[in-house]
Scaffold this motif. Structure first.
Motif, PDB file in Angstrom:
ATOM      1  N   PHE A   2      -8.225   2.625 -13.546  1.00 56.41           N
ATOM      2  CA  PHE A   2      -8.385   1.264 -12.524  1.00 56.41           C
ATOM      3  C   PHE A   2      -7.425   0.259 -12.323  1.00 56.41           C
ATOM      4  CE2 PHE A   2     -10.109  -3.112 -12.515  1.00 56.41           C
ATOM      5  CZ  PHE A   2     -10.677  -3.481 -11.398  1.00 56.41           C
ATOM      6  N   TYR A   3      -6.115  -0.105 -13.276  1.00 59.51           N
ATOM      7  CA  TYR A   3      -5.156  -0.818 -12.689  1.00 59.51           C
ATOM      8  C   TYR A   3      -4.287   0.011 -11.692  1.00 59.51           C
ATOM      9  CZ  TYR A   3      -0.654  -2.378 -12.797  1.00 59.51           C
ATOM     10  OH  TYR A   3       0.533  -2.919 -12.414  1.00 59.51           O
ATOM     11  N   ASP A   4      -3.066   1.262 -12.255  1.00 59.65           N
ATOM     12  CA  ASP A   4      -2.888   2.998 -11.778  1.00 59.65           C
ATOM     13  C   ASP A   4      -4.009   3.944 -11.932  1.00 59.65           C
ATOM     14  OD1 ASP A   4      -1.298   3.556 -10.611  1.00 59.65           O
ATOM     15  OD2 ASP A   4      -0.152   4.077 -12.087  1.00 59.65           O
ATOM     16  N   PRO A   5      -4.403   4.634 -10.634  1.00 58.43           N
ATOM     17  CA  PRO A   5      -4.218   4.334  -9.176  1.00 58.43           C
ATOM     18  C   PRO A   5      -5.062   3.056  -8.578  1.00 58.43           C
ATOM     19  CG  PRO A   5      -4.898   6.526  -9.501  1.00 58.43           C
ATOM     20  CD  PRO A   5      -4.495   5.987 -11.008  1.00 58.43           C
ATOM     21  N   VAL A   6      -6.334   2.451  -8.902  1.00 61.05           N
ATOM     22  CA  VAL A   6      -6.588   2.555  -8.418  1.00 61.05           C
ATOM     23  C   VAL A   6      -6.620   1.149  -7.715  1.00 61.05           C
ATOM     24  CG1 VAL A   6      -9.435   1.515  -8.501  1.00 61.05           C
ATOM     25  CG2 VAL A   6      -8.509   3.858  -9.356  1.00 61.05           C
ATOM     26  N   ILE A   7      -6.047   0.053  -8.452  1.00 59.78           N
ATOM     27  CA  ILE A   7      -6.418  -0.961  -7.680  1.00 59.78           C
ATOM     28  C   ILE A   7      -4.472  -1.611  -7.405  1.00 59.78           C
ATOM     29  CG2 ILE A   7      -5.016  -3.371  -8.681  1.00 59.78           C
ATOM     30  CD1 ILE A   7      -7.445  -3.330  -8.458  1.00 59.78           C
ATOM     31  N   SER A   8      -3.997  -0.850  -7.977  1.00 63.26           N
ATOM     32  CA  SER A   8      -2.099  -0.571  -7.172  1.00 63.26           C
ATOM     33  C   SER A   8      -2.014  -0.213  -6.448  1.00 63.26           C
ATOM     34  CB  SER A   8      -1.743   0.165  -7.915  1.00 63.26           C
ATOM     35  OG  SER A   8      -1.813   1.656  -7.987  1.00 63.26           O
ATOM     36  N   SER A   9      -3.078   0.863  -5.489  1.00 67.31           N
ATOM     37  CA  SER A   9      -2.600   0.865  -4.381  1.00 67.31           C
ATOM     38  C   SER A   9      -3.950   0.665  -3.310  1.00 67.31           C
ATOM     39  CB  SER A   9      -3.331   2.979  -4.641  1.00 67.31           C
ATOM     40  OG  SER A   9      -3.736   3.710  -5.065  1.00 67.31           O
ATOM     41  N   SER A  10      -4.618  -0.176  -3.841  1.00 72.89           N
ATOM     42  CA  SER A  10      -5.792  -0.422  -3.036  1.00 72.89           C
ATOM     43  C   SER A  10      -5.543  -1.801  -2.842  1.00 72.89           C
ATOM     44  CB  SER A  10      -7.368  -0.611  -3.519  1.00 72.89           C
ATOM     45  OG  SER A  10      -7.333  -0.672  -4.569  1.00 72.89           O
ATOM     46  N   ILE A  11      -5.461  -2.949  -3.635  1.00 71.02           N
ATOM     47  CA  ILE A  11      -5.043  -4.798  -3.739  1.00 71.02           C
ATOM     48  C   ILE A  11      -4.162  -4.831  -3.064  1.00 71.02           C
ATOM     49  CG2 ILE A  11      -6.199  -6.714  -4.685  1.00 71.02           C
ATOM     50  CD1 ILE A  11      -8.252  -4.461  -4.048  1.00 71.02           C
ATOM     51  N   PHE A  12      -3.832  -5.536  -1.798  1.00 71.32           N
ATOM     52  CA  PHE A  12      -2.240  -5.833  -1.798  1.00 71.32           C
ATOM     53  C   PHE A  12      -2.787  -6.946  -1.061  1.00 71.32           C
ATOM     54  CE2 PHE A  12      -1.967  -0.698  -0.262  1.00 71.32           C
ATOM     55  CZ  PHE A  12      -1.660  -0.992  -1.835  1.00 71.32           C
ATOM     56  N   SER A  13      -3.125  -7.570  -0.728  1.00 74.49           N
ATOM     57  CA  SER A  13      -3.642  -9.254  -0.079  1.00 74.49           C
ATOM     58  C   SER A  13      -4.818  -9.587  -0.947  1.00 74.49           C
ATOM     59  CB  SER A  13      -3.821  -8.995   0.957  1.00 74.49           C
ATOM     60  OG  SER A  13      -4.788  -8.456   1.253  1.00 74.49           O
ATOM     61  N   THR A  14      -4.758 -11.443  -0.629  1.00 74.75           N
ATOM     62  CA  THR A  14      -5.957 -12.289  -1.554  1.00 74.75           C
ATOM     63  C   THR A  14      -7.559 -11.735  -0.893  1.00 74.75           C
ATOM     64  OG1 THR A  14      -5.181 -13.499   0.390  1.00 74.75           O
ATOM     65  CG2 THR A  14      -4.314 -14.561  -1.732  1.00 74.75           C
ATOM     66  N   ALA A  15      -6.847 -10.935   0.770  1.00 76.64           N
ATOM     67  CA  ALA A  15      -8.391 -10.549   1.693  1.00 76.64           C
ATOM     68  C   ALA A  15      -9.082  -9.613   1.273  1.00 76.64           C
ATOM     69  CB  ALA A  15      -7.567 -10.459   3.100  1.00 76.64           C
ATOM     70  N   ASP A  16      -8.107  -8.659   0.369  1.00 71.00           N
ATOM     71  CA  ASP A  16      -8.557  -7.404  -0.220  1.00 71.00           C
ATOM     72  C   ASP A  16      -8.904  -7.356  -1.138  1.00 71.00           C
ATOM     73  OD1 ASP A  16      -7.271  -5.836   1.621  1.00 71.00           O
ATOM     74  OD2 ASP A  16      -5.258  -5.521   0.678  1.00 71.00           O
ATOM     75  N   ALA A  67     -10.816 -10.701  -1.938  1.00 68.95           N
ATOM     76  CA  ALA A  67     -12.121 -10.343  -1.703  1.00 68.95           C
ATOM     77  C   ALA A  67     -12.571 -10.290  -1.519  1.00 68.95           C
ATOM     78  CB  ALA A  67     -12.038 -11.909  -0.627  1.00 68.95           C
ATOM     79  N   LEU A  68     -12.190  -8.445  -0.475  1.00 71.22           N
ATOM     80  CA  LEU A  68     -13.120  -7.820  -0.258  1.00 71.22           C
ATOM     81  C   LEU A  68     -13.807  -6.928  -1.528  1.00 71.22           C
ATOM     82  CD1 LEU A  68     -14.756  -6.702   1.925  1.00 71.22           C
ATOM     83  CD2 LEU A  68     -13.022  -5.426   2.265  1.00 71.22           C
ATOM     84  N   ALA A  69     -12.788  -6.701  -2.004  1.00 70.65           N
ATOM     85  CA  ALA A  69     -13.692  -6.258  -3.480  1.00 70.65           C
ATOM     86  C   ALA A  69     -14.303  -6.278  -4.616  1.00 70.65           C
ATOM     87  CB  ALA A  69     -12.173  -6.188  -4.491  1.00 70.65           C
ATOM     88  N   ILE A  99     -16.440  -1.994   7.144  1.00 68.85           N
ATOM     89  CA  ILE A  99     -16.819  -2.176   8.485  1.00 68.85           C
ATOM     90  C   ILE A  99     -16.124  -4.125   7.637  1.00 68.85           C
ATOM     91  CG2 ILE A  99     -18.964  -4.046   9.033  1.00 68.85           C
ATOM     92  CD1 ILE A  99     -21.328  -2.470   8.404  1.00 68.85           C
ATOM     93  N   GLY A 100     -16.176  -4.171   6.361  1.00 63.89           N
ATOM     94  CA  GLY A 100     -15.414  -5.255   5.650  1.00 63.89           C
ATOM     95  C   GLY A 100     -13.958  -5.334   6.537  1.00 63.89           C
ATOM     96  N   GLY A 101     -13.375  -4.294   6.251  1.00 62.98           N
ATOM     97  CA  GLY A 101     -11.839  -3.874   6.227  1.00 62.98           C
ATOM     98  C   GLY A 101     -11.609  -4.133   7.549  1.00 62.98           C
ATOM     99  N   TYR A 102     -12.331  -3.729   8.779  1.00 56.08           N
ATOM    100  CA  TYR A 102     -11.928  -3.947  10.238  1.00 56.08           C
ATOM    101  C   TYR A 102     -11.999  -5.179  10.617  1.00 56.08           C
ATOM    102  CZ  TYR A 102     -11.359   0.926  11.590  1.00 56.08           C
ATOM    103  OH  TYR A 102     -11.284   2.096  11.344  1.00 56.08           O
ATOM    104  N   VAL A 103     -13.099  -6.370   9.782  1.00 59.46           N
ATOM    105  CA  VAL A 103     -13.090  -7.827  10.210  1.00 59.46           C
ATOM    106  C   VAL A 103     -11.974  -8.666   9.459  1.00 59.46           C
ATOM    107  CG1 VAL A 103     -14.462  -9.735   9.037  1.00 59.46           C
ATOM    108  CG2 VAL A 103     -16.026  -7.402  10.182  1.00 59.46           C
ATOM    109  N   ILE A 104     -11.425  -7.789   8.155  1.00 55.88           N
ATOM    110  CA  ILE A 104     -10.777  -9.103   7.857  1.00 55.88           C
ATOM    111  C   ILE A 104      -9.254  -8.353   8.709  1.00 55.88           C
ATOM    112  CG2 ILE A 104      -8.792  -7.737   6.397  1.00 55.88           C
ATOM    113  CD1 ILE A 104     -10.901  -8.105   3.842  1.00 55.88           C
TER     114      ILE A 104
END
Length: 398
Positions: free
Chosen positions: A348-362, A364-366, A389-394
């Protein structure tokens, strides 16, 4: 077999095909996420298995070489519809990504999808799905302090020393610890599952696997047939690789790039595309086979890399019911299942979180996607769509 039984059999097989194909079209995020999607669809929604049986199947598949999520899917299909059900389950889950990767290979160009918005959105979806699975599995598989401790130690070791071999050592060690700590906690009445595969067929399946591992290299040396060479390479890799899809990539690279079957750039382009499609990462073999020998090569490579998994599952399932009744085996599985929770926590930390959550917006969407899954019980396929859809809205508002 009566007409009614035939009709019920056909309906069961069609249900397996529909459900597995839906998962094959929507299961992004790699093997850990796949197990979460499977639990949501097969266990929580359709009640095809109970949680303990599902956990036991995962534990067995973790011991076997090959793609664990595909093996779990095959096992569920076999329990539901026999050997044909296992084959149909694999086809539904795998064919969508096979088609995409074959088409991509045939239209090969030097472009990268690595920075595409929808790819990043799918990684955020995977983070939510994995957290959902982690909580659900943790509640059931680590209900006491000793098993929580095993999970935490397993997660710590995997984070500090990440490798496929370390994962195997953790599982083996947890099994031995479980044998010592938990055999007295074994359930006296284990809910059996029905499997229409004989032990004799299971032994024959294992014998077939061993025979092919011995014969294929010998036949390949005596022949210059490119399709036989492809089948030998991918069957050997599928039989011997532990740790799932990401581990198979360097093994195949050593087989096909130095020998000149593909260039490094061709290999990496296919690897990038394989990350972008749903379903098992082992379908990377479809791309490689197409690049080597067209669509025929794709079929040969894909069958070659997945066939060992099918043979291993057929060999293991007939004996699982009997083993699950034994206190010693239950103790081993309790330890193994606790370690699987820890391995999932590390992933969950590596590789999932480390390769997906790069910002506060990411983040929030998660959080929103996790709430939809865990609290409002939105289907996983719809969460995938909403995540994209949420990714494109961000991107639009930032």
């Amino acid at each position: 077999m009566s007409e009614k039984q035939k009709k019920n059999k056909i309906q069961t097989l069609l249900e397996i095909l529909f459900t597995s194909t839906k998962l094959g079209l929507t299961s992004f995020g790699g093997p850990i996420a796949h197990l979460a999607y499977f639990k949501d669809e097969y266990i929580d929604r359709r009640k095809w298995l109970d949680d303990k049986t599902y956990a036991d199947i995962i534990a067995i598949c973790q011991f076997l070489p090959g793609p664990a999520s595909s093996q779990v899917g095959m096992s569920i299909g076999m329990l539901r519809g026999g050997l044909l059900g296992g084959l149909i389950s694999w086809l539904g889950f795998t064919v969508p990504s096979i088609i995409v990767l074959i088409v991509f290979a045939m239209m090969y160009q030097t472009f990268s999808l690595e920075d595409a918005v929808f790819i990043h959105s799918l990684k955020i979806v995977a983070a939510s799905v994995v957290l959902h699975a982690l909580i659900g599995m943790g509640q059931k598989l680590t209900p006491d302090k000793p098993r929580i401790a095993i999970a935490l130690v397993a997660a710590t070791i995997m984070l500090l020393f990440p490798s496929a071999w370390m994962q195997i050592l953790i599982i083996v060690g947890a099994g031995l610890l479980g044998l010592r700590l938990f055999k007295d906690k074994a359930e006296s009445k284990v809910q059996p599952f029905s499997i229409n595969i004989s032990k004799k067929l299971g032994v024959a399946s294992l014998g077939t696997l061993i025979s092919l591992l011995i014969l294929l290299p010998l036949l390949n040396r005596m022949s210059d047939n490119p399709l036989l060479n492809i089948f030998d390479i991918f069957f050997r890799v599928g039989s011997l690789v532990f740790g799932g899809g990401h581990v198979v990539l360097p093994m195949i690279e050593r087989e096909v790039v130095p020998s000149g079957l593909l260039t490094a750039n061709e290999f990496l382009a296919g690897y990038g595309m394989a990350q972008a499609v749903p379903g098992p990462l082992f379908t990377f073999s479809s791309y490689l086979g197409t690049m080597m020998e067209g669509v025929t090569g794709a079929i040969v490579a894909t069958v070659g890399i997945f066939l060992p998994s099918f043979l291993l599952i057929v060999a293991a399932l007939p004996f699982l019911n009997e083993l699950r009744k034994r206190a010693t085996f239950q103790g081993i599985l309790m330890g193994v299942n606790a370690s699987v929770v820890g391995i999932l926590l590390a992933a969950f930390y590596d590789p999932v979180i480390s390769s997906s959550i790069f910002s506060t917006a990411d983040f929030a969407l998660a959080v929103i996607l996790f709430g939809l899954l865990n609290i409002w019980k939105i289907p996983a396929w719809l969460v995938v769509l909403l995540g994209v859809i949420g990714g494109y809205v961000i991107q639009f508002i930032s």
